[in-house]
Design an enzyme around this catalytic site. Structure first.
Site, PDB file in Angstrom:
ATOM      1  CB  THR A 109       2.372 -11.303   2.624  1.00  0.00           C
ATOM      2  OG1 THR A 109       2.393  -9.987   2.060  1.00  0.00           O
ATOM      3  CG2 THR A 109       1.502 -12.190   1.770  1.00  0.00           C
ATOM      4  CG  ASP A 110       2.356  -6.836   7.022  1.00  0.00           C
ATOM      5  OD1 ASP A 110       1.313  -7.503   6.838  1.00  0.00           O
ATOM      6  OD2 ASP A 110       2.363  -5.764   7.657  1.00  0.00           O
ATOM      7  N   GLY A 111       2.351  -9.730   8.104  1.00  0.00           N
ATOM      8  CA  GLY A 111       2.122 -10.420   9.362  1.00  0.00           C
ATOM      9  C   GLY A 111       2.572 -11.867   9.310  1.00  0.00           C
TER      10      GLY A 111
END
Length: 333
Positions: A109-111
């Site tokens: 989810t960071d990407g």
């Protein structure tokens, strides 16, 4: 009098242009080191694989530097190669030397967040509705597949699969990207993003572990609200968690949460600051902070001293990325 004013004007203009030149040089250096002609960012410290984190980071850098050509190359490669048609998110890792370059179909989810954030920024900067629509679709998919309510908190899981263990969640606090969530909230007016910000800040306040009072890279949140360092990973404030104070600062330069990082790093001279600390045992790395890690330390302890990034020939992808992100956080991009 006029001569003095003229001299001052020339000096100011020289400073402005020199700072712009440094910024351009940093981005040019970053591209020359890590951007492939097809738009793929390579992680030189990790066998030259690619991942959504790197694509999203660099897409944000391209927007900040007004480099639409590079932005489009990176976005087109990411969309064509990594997009998961089943959920609208992105496969997190790509290894070009494997027979199956994408063995793991999970997302990170960071990407995904950085990709959506960069598209939002690009759509606003270049008045492009297609970028904005793509960003909206990704944020909608993030909410649908990665946001859960657990132990009374609204939480962003690190990926769609494998992190909800029923009685507890495994979380990565460096995926709490508050400034991106704020921009998503401003665009969508959905309460879910404001709840993520508010509850994420509350959770960080419960992740002050051990003597250093710092979060570990991975944290387990139990159904009763307890937080502990996740047992599946070393209990270290390390290369993931270093991004926590960066994103907190980017969101709010005056956040009280920054105090724990100031207190820990303030115990050491700049060149004697250990690269990581085990929050359970107190053991520290046998080597010191350098490169991008030091850039984050400098940002938190002495933000006024942060200069334009210098990307060295020896710098690996992650160190260089941290330096560039620190610069973006200062500029408010």
């Amino acid at each position: 009098m006029w001569q003095r004013c003229k001299t001052l004007i020339v000096a100011v203009l020289a400073l402005v242009f020199s700072q712009q030149a440094l910024a351009d040089t940093a981005w040019d250096s970053y591209k020359s080191r890590f951007l492939m002609p097809d738009g793929r960012i390579v992680d030189t410290g990790n066998k030259s694989v690619s991942h959504t984190e790197g694509q999203g980071f660099a897409m944000m850098m391209a927007v900040a530097n007004g480099d639409r050509d590079s932005f489009d190359k990176m976005w087109n490669w990411t969309r064509k190669t990594l997009k998961n048609p089943e959920n609208g998110l992105f496969y997190w890792r790509y290894n070009p030397v494997e027979a199956q370059p994408i063995p793991d179909k999970n997302n990170a989810t960071d990407g995904d967040t950085f990709i959506a954030w960069a598209l939002l920024k690009a759509g606003e900067k270049w008045k492009n509705k297609d970028y904005l629509n793509e960003s909206d679709a990704i944020t909608k998919a993030l909410v649908a597949h990665n946001v859960v309510r657990f132990a009374g908190y609204q939480v962003m899981l690190p990926g769609a699969n494998g992190f909800n263990r029923n009685s507890y969640l495994n979380l990565n606090p460096s995926y709490f990207i508050f400034p991106a969530w704020q921009d998503f909230a401003n665009r969508s007016h959905l309460m879910v993003w404001r709840d993520l910000i508010n509850d994420g800040q509350k959770l960080l306040g419960k992740m002050h572990f051990g003597d250093p009072q710092l979060p570990s890279d991975w944290v387990s949140l139990y159904s009763d609200g307890r937080t502990v360092p996740a047992t599946q990973w070393p209990a270290r404030f390390s290369y993931d968690a270093i991004r926590v104070p960066l994103y907190v600062y980017w969101f709010n330069h005056n956040s009280a949460e920054l105090g724990v990082y100031k207190a820990w790093w303030g115990r050491f001279a700049r060149d004697k600051t250990p690269a990581w600390v085990n929050v359970t045992t107190g053991n520290t790395a046998p080597y010191m902070m350098a490169g991008g890690l030091l850039a984050v330390r400098d940002l938190i302890l002495q933000p006024a001293s942060v200069a334009q990034p210098q990307i060295t020939a020896q710098e690996d992808y992650y160190s260089a990325s941290l330096k560039m992100l620190v610069a973006l956080s200062v500029s408010g991009t």
